[in-house]
Design a protein around this motif. Structure first.
Motif, PDB file in Angstrom:
ATOM      1  N   VAL A  57      -6.307  12.324  14.667  1.00 36.58           N
ATOM      2  CA  VAL A  57      -5.226  12.043  13.710  1.00 36.58           C
ATOM      3  C   VAL A  57      -3.989  12.869  14.067  1.00 36.58           C
ATOM      4  CG1 VAL A  57      -4.526  12.250  11.297  1.00 36.58           C
ATOM      5  CG2 VAL A  57      -6.785  11.346  11.854  1.00 36.58           C
TER       6      VAL A  57
ATOM      7  N   ASP B  43      -7.485   7.724  -1.227  1.00 38.86           N
ATOM      8  CA  ASP B  43      -8.300   6.757  -0.490  1.00 38.86           C
ATOM      9  C   ASP B  43      -9.098   7.525   0.554  1.00 38.86           C
ATOM     10  OD1 ASP B  43      -7.229   4.701  -1.947  1.00 38.86           O
ATOM     11  OD2 ASP B  43      -5.747   4.147  -0.433  1.00 38.86           O
TER      12      ASP B  43
ATOM     13  N   LEU C 233      -9.007  -2.339   7.364  1.00 34.84           N
ATOM     14  CA  LEU C 233      -9.717  -1.519   6.384  1.00 34.84           C
ATOM     15  C   LEU C 233     -11.209  -1.729   6.560  1.00 34.84           C
ATOM     16  CD1 LEU C 233      -7.422  -2.362   3.328  1.00 34.84           C
ATOM     17  CD2 LEU C 233      -7.175  -0.506   5.001  1.00 34.84           C
TER      18      LEU C 233
ATOM     19  N   VAL D 119       0.548  13.041  12.753  1.00 36.81           N
ATOM     20  CA  VAL D 119       0.345  12.999  11.310  1.00 36.81           C
ATOM     21  C   VAL D 119      -0.167  14.373  10.896  1.00 36.81           C
ATOM     22  CG1 VAL D 119      -1.028  11.953   9.463  1.00 36.81           C
ATOM     23  CG2 VAL D 119      -0.202  10.541  11.365  1.00 36.81           C
TER      24      VAL D 119
ATOM     25  N   SER E 172      -0.024  12.179   5.350  1.00 34.74           N
ATOM     26  CA  SER E 172      -0.893  13.291   5.736  1.00 34.74           C
ATOM     27  C   SER E 172      -2.341  12.931   5.471  1.00 34.74           C
ATOM     28  CB  SER E 172      -0.494  14.564   4.991  1.00 34.74           C
ATOM     29  OG  SER E 172      -0.602  14.345   3.606  1.00 34.74           O
ATOM     30  N   VAL E 173      -3.213  13.618   6.167  1.00 36.90           N
ATOM     31  CA  VAL E 173      -4.628  13.294   6.128  1.00 36.90           C
ATOM     32  C   VAL E 173      -5.414  14.583   5.936  1.00 36.90           C
ATOM     33  CG1 VAL E 173      -6.573  12.406   7.501  1.00 36.90           C
ATOM     34  CG2 VAL E 173      -4.358  11.243   7.585  1.00 36.90           C
ATOM     35  N   VAL E 174      -6.412  14.518   5.050  1.00 42.93           N
ATOM     36  CA  VAL E 174      -7.374  15.604   4.907  1.00 42.93           C
ATOM     37  C   VAL E 174      -8.635  15.183   5.644  1.00 42.93           C
ATOM     38  CG1 VAL E 174      -8.973  16.686   3.262  1.00 42.93           C
ATOM     39  CG2 VAL E 174      -6.522  16.589   2.753  1.00 42.93           C
TER      40      VAL E 174
ATOM     41  N   LEU F 260      -4.557  11.042   2.563  1.00 46.45           N
ATOM     42  CA  LEU F 260      -5.712  10.193   2.817  1.00 46.45           C
ATOM     43  C   LEU F 260      -6.844  11.110   3.289  1.00 46.45           C
ATOM     44  CD1 LEU F 260      -6.084   7.030   3.178  1.00 46.45           C
ATOM     45  CD2 LEU F 260      -5.650   7.446   5.588  1.00 46.45           C
TER      46      LEU F 260
ATOM     47  N   ARG G 210      -5.698  -4.908  -1.787  1.00 42.29           N
ATOM     48  CA  ARG G 210      -4.642  -4.124  -1.131  1.00 42.29           C
ATOM     49  C   ARG G 210      -3.875  -4.975  -0.103  1.00 42.29           C
ATOM     50  NH1 ARG G 210      -5.400   1.648  -1.181  1.00 42.29           N
ATOM     51  NH2 ARG G 210      -6.475   2.121  -3.119  1.00 42.29           N
TER      52      ARG G 210
ATOM     53  N   ILE H 248      -1.775   4.523  10.825  1.00 33.21           N
ATOM     54  CA  ILE H 248      -2.559   5.660  11.317  1.00 33.21           C
ATOM     55  C   ILE H 248      -3.954   5.164  11.661  1.00 33.21           C
ATOM     56  CG2 ILE H 248      -3.428   7.975  10.827  1.00 33.21           C
ATOM     57  CD1 ILE H 248      -1.355   8.084   8.535  1.00 33.21           C
ATOM     58  N   GLY H 249      -4.371   5.417  12.895  1.00 35.89           N
ATOM     59  CA  GLY H 249      -5.719   5.050  13.296  1.00 35.89           C
ATOM     60  C   GLY H 249      -6.685   6.123  12.856  1.00 35.89           C
ATOM     61  N   LEU H 250      -7.755   5.719  12.174  1.00 36.32           N
ATOM     62  CA  LEU H 250      -8.753   6.677  11.699  1.00 36.32           C
ATOM     63  C   LEU H 250     -10.078   6.373  12.376  1.00 36.32           C
ATOM     64  CD1 LEU H 250      -7.935   6.502   7.881  1.00 36.32           C
ATOM     65  CD2 LEU H 250      -7.118   8.194   9.522  1.00 36.32           C
ATOM     66  N   GLY H 251     -10.816   7.424  12.713  1.00 29.06           N
ATOM     67  CA  GLY H 251     -12.087   7.227  13.393  1.00 29.06           C
ATOM     68  C   GLY H 251     -11.825   6.680  14.776  1.00 29.06           C
TER      69      GLY H 251
ATOM     70  N   GLN I  10      -1.597  11.631  16.540  1.00 30.77           N
ATOM     71  CA  GLN I  10      -0.705  10.544  16.141  1.00 30.77           C
ATOM     72  C   GLN I  10       0.486  11.095  15.349  1.00 30.77           C
ATOM     73  OE1 GLN I  10      -3.046   7.015  14.668  1.00 30.77           O
ATOM     74  NE2 GLN I  10      -4.762   8.392  15.025  1.00 30.77           N
TER      75      GLN I  10
ATOM     76  N   MET J 120       0.837  -1.206   0.000  1.00 29.32           N
ATOM     77  CA  MET J 120       0.000   0.000   0.000  1.00 29.32           C
ATOM     78  C   MET J 120       0.865   1.245   0.000  1.00 29.32           C
ATOM     79  SD  MET J 120      -2.986  -1.164   2.559  1.00 29.32           S
ATOM     80  CE  MET J 120      -3.718   0.426   2.596  1.00 29.32           C
ATOM     81  N   SER J 121       0.296   2.330  -0.509  1.00 28.17           N
ATOM     82  CA  SER J 121       1.047   3.576  -0.587  1.00 28.17           C
ATOM     83  C   SER J 121       1.333   4.114   0.816  1.00 28.17           C
ATOM     84  CB  SER J 121       0.255   4.619  -1.367  1.00 28.17           C
ATOM     85  OG  SER J 121      -0.947   4.888  -0.672  1.00 28.17           O
TER      86      SER J 121
ATOM     87  N   VAL K 144      -4.682   2.528   8.772  1.00 22.94           N
ATOM     88  CA  VAL K 144      -4.041   2.543   7.462  1.00 22.94           C
ATOM     89  C   VAL K 144      -2.623   3.059   7.644  1.00 22.94           C
ATOM     90  CG1 VAL K 144      -4.124   3.477   5.126  1.00 22.94           C
ATOM     91  CG2 VAL K 144      -6.260   3.021   6.337  1.00 22.94           C
ATOM     92  N   ASP K 145      -1.664   2.258   7.181  1.00 27.04           N
ATOM     93  CA  ASP K 145      -0.259   2.637   7.340  1.00 27.04           C
ATOM     94  C   ASP K 145       0.068   3.048   8.776  1.00 27.04           C
ATOM     95  OD1 ASP K 145       0.562   2.129   4.774  1.00 27.04           O
ATOM     96  OD2 ASP K 145       0.015   4.107   4.053  1.00 27.04           O
TER      97      ASP K 145
ATOM     98  N   THR L 261       1.292   6.771   3.572  1.00 25.20           N
ATOM     99  CA  THR L 261       0.428   7.900   3.873  1.00 25.20           C
ATOM    100  C   THR L 261       1.092   8.729   4.951  1.00 25.20           C
ATOM    101  OG1 THR L 261      -1.443   6.501   3.433  1.00 25.20           O
ATOM    102  CG2 THR L 261      -1.871   8.508   4.646  1.00 25.20           C
TER     103      THR L 261
ATOM    104  N   LEU M  98     -12.218  14.133  14.933  1.00 25.89           N
ATOM    105  CA  LEU M  98     -11.483  13.122  14.166  1.00 25.89           C
ATOM    106  C   LEU M  98     -10.166  13.701  13.648  1.00 25.89           C
ATOM    107  CD1 LEU M  98     -14.360  11.327  12.235  1.00 25.89           C
ATOM    108  CD2 LEU M  98     -13.249  10.654  14.353  1.00 25.89           C
TER     109      LEU M  98
ATOM    110  N   SER N 118      -2.910  -3.620   8.897  1.00 28.45           N
ATOM    111  CA  SER N 118      -3.923  -2.683   8.422  1.00 28.45           C
ATOM    112  C   SER N 118      -5.285  -3.213   8.812  1.00 28.45           C
ATOM    113  CB  SER N 118      -3.932  -2.569   6.889  1.00 28.45           C
ATOM    114  OG  SER N 118      -2.729  -2.062   6.419  1.00 28.45           O
TER     115      SER N 118
END
Lengths: 467, 469
Positions: free
Chosen positions: A19, B140, B221, A24, A6-8, B117, B243, B180-183, A22, A1-2, B177-178, A4, A15, B219
């Motif tokens: 992020v 993504d 997902l 980021v 940074s995050v938008v 992301l 993936r 990084i925890g999201l949500g 962490q 996987m690519s 993802v990578d 990452t 939320l 990961s």
């Protein structure tokens, strides 16, 4: 996987914070609900499988155009305009709804063509219905302010090198009491006759002898020299003189006439505007008629209505009431004297200059009622509603970022940010002329109206695809 | 004489979390007995009505309601000033003259930060438009928003499939993802497992159990609860499997979901069979293994030891009394479904036991998720504790990034106030920001029995039910 890094985030800040904690990088979108009543149409348009590619095509088509000045001709020859045919700025309108400045311009035009002896007699002519009114835009032309064009008025002829398509605009008359601001006094008519008799033919000779003038190239340079090419065209005007001056001098025309022409053009900071406008139209017309595209291809006002046309909705106009500009007034004029917004000149903003390039023109920000930080913020804000950056037209003070290009109906509805237009203000009474200059926006409701039509077309296509 | 003040602010908007913070800050003003600043969605109007406020009928979900219950009407000006200040503070960055304003659309943000992301958590009807910006720029995207129309999801995932973009969600609560925890993601070490989850809290339960067993996850997902329906047809699951299969660090893929539509299940099984990486299916449903059993299967497949799942009992046991009902009050949808399934299998058909998911769309329209805003569940918990019919109360507490900072501190008083047994599944890892051990201790001290496994907690609650007088 690519990878990452940074995050938008768009939506709840919590939320974004989670992020950021962490370690980021986070870009948080300053999201707000879209313009009222647009949510379903925005979704329909976003889901349109044609849209993304259509918008890319529209932007590419616009950016590919290069405009060159190839000739100067009377409107009769350039557009085939016949006696009794009048062109005007903005979306279609009839005499009974025409504002003061448009009426004044038409009255001057009627007198110029000899249809009446006294401009004051012209209203009866227009009321009789024996003459025709038509938008400049419907004839590949653009007209500043009232935008009145009659058969004897001389026009710049611009051509796209690749396609051979042409657009047209009248010659700029200068400031103050002029036809385009609705003035029709004897001095106005006298100047127009001189332009038809001396200036037009002289420019024609010069253009034909000096060869095509690269208008797009001049625009590129002038944007780096402090012109935004709507309310300030000083650098552009002087570059045009640089290109045409020698051929004007050696044309064999009487030296006094040449001197008067050079003085007239050189003293008129807006002279190049009438080349910037058709250059912008030439570029935007390349994007017309692309199904699915949400890009605006024209913004124009007739003094009563403000109208837009969109690449994906053919020649349909979406109109609402023209607004009053906010700005500075000449002499003792006040806001009470001003007519609502008028003219095809918002074609410059549609193409990504004028108000959209305010950051490049700090010298005029006060003239149009702003400050330098406002100017930088305006150009940046316009990037929020546009599809692309123009790689040719760059703004030095913004680190040579391209000007915001290709207004997206969807993004206007999503953000509620309206296009910023730099404009002159005409007196609301016919005959007065210019009363000021300032900033104006379109009426907000025309963007949801255009979006609704785009959504309808998208839903229709989806229904056909489903069978 | 106390005073109820209600005012509508048409056209004002702030997101539900910002409004929660505003409400809390106003509740802290001297002389304010209760306060709610919320968008006037039908749910919020209900809540306000129950609190004693009279909301004008003309209120629409586009109006902000400021409702303040004051000890004394003279306090009104101070309270409203407090509301205005809190709204301003909750607001956006200042837009100074030279400062660059924040981007207003996802497209504009991605123009500034290409390749990032994207995480979308705007209200459901608006989510697709933002997410489509991400898909079109090849980013993504995780869609946290719920209440996203199904046709929006399909359109988005079709566009994403054409571009090889991964759309996690909508209603995706958790992703890693990578690293990084999201949500609502738990803090886990990297490791040999890759998770594809159509279930947020199901994913979190798996993360928590594997973490306790010492197995890392590379990961996780999320694909959204509807991805394996016959309408969406696993569009995101396929991309997620692809993936993870391409990730050399992944030795075993775990697919967590409710049972998919039959034809979609066959298609996904075919996809899984074609991968180089083995896939363990953890599909919740009647007669199928629960999540804890699925985690055990994963451990066995990796040749790891299956530990005893931790459970801590309070000092004094509580008596279930004569009440007949088990009340399961959940913030995790999958945890609730799992508990309800286990109860149905063990206890048979309905005997008045209730299992409520406060994260369900019906409870979150215009409100923050209960992992952030515990108000609704706390209210139900107090009601259940006061009901003589109640025998046992079953709760979940879900930890991780994004969730409430200290959920136990809010739950503990209500747990302590109940004289019926309370069993809690605390789903989280030792390194979660809330400090799992501290959360467990606070709940145990308040009198709750605490498990790491939701299935374990449920079975224990059922056991307690059997001990009633």
């Amino acid at each position: 996987m690519s990878t990452t890094d940074s995050v938008v985030t768009v939506g709840t800040e919590l939320l974004a914070d989670a992020v950021a904690r962490q370690a980021v990088g986070v870009t948080q979108v300053d999201w707000r609900p879209p313009m009222e009543g647009t949510a379903a149409d925005l979704a329909a348009v976003a889901a349109d499988p044609l849209r993304a590619a259509a918008n890319e095509r529209a932007v590419a088509a616009m950016l590919e155009v290069t405009a060159t000045l190839v000739d100067v001709l009377p409107a009769s020859a350039a557009l085939g305009l016949q006696t009794g045919q009048f062109l005007h700025a903005g979306p279609p309108i009839t005499w009974d709804r025409a504002s003061g400045p448009l009426r004044g311009g038409l009255m001057a035009g009627a007198a110029l063509e000899g249809l009446v002896d006294d401009p004051e007699d012209a209203p009866a002519l227009f009321e009789s219905g024996s003459v025709s009114l038509e938008p400049c835009h419907h004839r590949s032309a653009v007209g500043p302010m009232a935008g009145v064009v009659t058969p004897s008025i001389w026009m710049f002829v611009l051509q796209d090198a690749a396609s051979g398509r042409r657009t047209y605009c009248s010659l700029n008359e200068g400031l103050g009491k002029v036809l385009r601001y609705g003035a029709y006094s004897p001095e106005v008519l006298q100047r127009l006759r001189w332009m038809n008799g001396v200036l037009g033919p002289l420019l024609q000779q010069a253009v034909r002898r000096a060869g095509p003038v690269d208008v797009t190239g001049i625009l590129t340079q002038m944007l780096q020299m402090g012109d935004e090419a709507h309310n300030r065209n000083r650098a552009g005007t002087l570059m045009l003189l640089r290109d045409l001056g020698p051929a004007m001098v050696t044309s064999g025309t009487d030296a006094a006439d040449v001197a008067e022409a050079l003085r007239f053009v050189g003293a008129n900071d807006h002279f190049f505007l009438n080349l910037a406008m058709p250059a912008c139209k030439l570029a935007l017309d390349a994007a017309r008629g692309i199904p699915g595209s949400t890009m605006v291809v024209a913004m124009a006002r007739n003094g009563t209505d403000f109208g837009i046309q969109v690449a994906g909705t053919g020649d349909e106009w979406f109109t609402g009431p023209a607004q009053l500009a906010d700005g500075l007034f000449l002499g003792s004029y006040t806001a009470d004297d001003a007519n609502p917004d008028i003219g095809d000149s918002a074609i410059t903003e549609t193409a990504g200059i004028g108000g959209f390039a305010m950051a490049t023109a700090p010298a005029i920000v006060r003239l149009v009622g702003g400050s330098v930080p406002d100017a930088l913020a305006t150009t940046r804000r316009m990037h929020e509603i546009t599809l692309a950056e123009n790689p040719r037209w760059t703004v030095p003070v913004l680190d040579f970022q391209g000007t915001p290009t290709g207004i997206d109906v969807s993004r206007v509805c999503r953000t509620g940010i309206l296009p910023q237009i730099n404009t002159g203000m005409a007196g609301r009474v016919a005959g007065v002329g210019q009363v000021g200059a300032g900033l104006v926006t379109p009426p907000a409701e025309i963007f949801p109206a255009a979006l609704r039509r785009l959504a309808e077309l998208a839903r229709d296509r989806a229904a056909v695809a489903r069978g | 004489m106390s005073h109820f003040h209600v005012e509508l602010r048409p056209g004002a908007y702030a997101d539900s979390v910002a409004l929660l913070q505003v409400s809390r800050s106003v509740q802290g003003i001297d002389g304010v007995l209760a306060a709610q600043v919320a968008m006037a969605t039908p749910l919020n109007v209900d809540v306000l009505t129950q609190m004693g406020f009279a909301v004008p009928e003309r209120a629409t979900p586009n109006d902000m309601v400021v409702a303040v219950h004051l000890r004394d009407p003279a306090r009104l000006d101070a309270a409203i000033t407090g509301v205005d200040n809190a709204l301003r503070d909750a607001g956006r960055r200042s837009e100074g003259a030279t400062e660059v304003a924040a981007p207003r659309t996802t497209a504009a943000a991605l123009r500034r930060d290409p390749g990032a992301l994207t995480v979308v958590s705007v209200p459901g009807p608006h989510a697709m438009v933002e997410a489509m910006d991400a898909v079109e720029s090849g980013s993504d995207v995780m869609i946290f928003s719920d209440n996203v129309p199904l046709d929006h999801e399909v359109a988005l995932k079709r566009a994403a499939a054409e571009r090889g973009v991964l759309v996690m969600g909508p209603d995706c609560g958790t992703a890693v993802v990578d690293g990084i925890g999201l949500g609502f993601a738990n803090v886990v070490s990297p490791g040999p497992v890759g998770i594809v989850a159509a279930s947020g809290t199901g994913c979190q339960q798996m993360l928590a159990l594997l973490d306790h067993a010492g197995v890392g996850v590379s990961s996780a997902l999320g694909v959204g609860g509807r991805d394996l329906s016959s309408t969406v047809r696993g569009l995101a699951t396929r991309e997620a499997l692809r993936r993870l299969d391409a990730d050399p660090g992944v030795e075993l893929i775990v697919l967590i979901s409710k049972p998919p539509a039959a034809d979609v299940a066959d298609e996904i099984a075919d996809v899984a069979a074609g991968l180089a990486t083995p896939v363990e299916f953890a599909l919740l449903g009647p007669g199928r293994p629960d999540l804890t059993a699925a985690a055990e299967a994963v451990l066995r497949r990796l040749d790891r030891e299956v530990p005893d799942w931790p459970a801590e009992r309070p000092a004094g046991a509580r008596d279930p009394g004569r009440g007949a009902r088990l009340h399961g009050l959940f913030v995790g949808g999958t945890l609730k479904s799992e508990a309800a399934l286990i109860a149905a299998e063990t206890l048979g058909a309905d005997h008045g036991h209730t299992f409520v998911d406060f994260g369900d769309d019906a409870y979150t329209a215009g409100r923050a998720h209960p992992m952030i805003d515990p108000t609704l569940r706390l209210e139900h918990l107090r009601r259940a504790a006061a009901d003589p019919e109640t025998a046992v109360i079953l709760l979940d507490v879900v930890l991780g990034h994004g969730a409430e900072d200290d959920p136990a501190s809010l739950l503990a008083p209500a747990v302590a106030a109940s004289d019926r047994p309370v069993v809690v599944a605390v789903v989280g890892t030792a390194t979660d920001p809330q400090h799992r051990d501290r959360q467990v201790r606070a709940l145990v001290e308040a009198g709750a029995e605490v498990h790491l496994s939701d299935a374990g907690a449920t079975r224990r609650a059922i056991e307690l039910l059997g001990e009633r007088a």
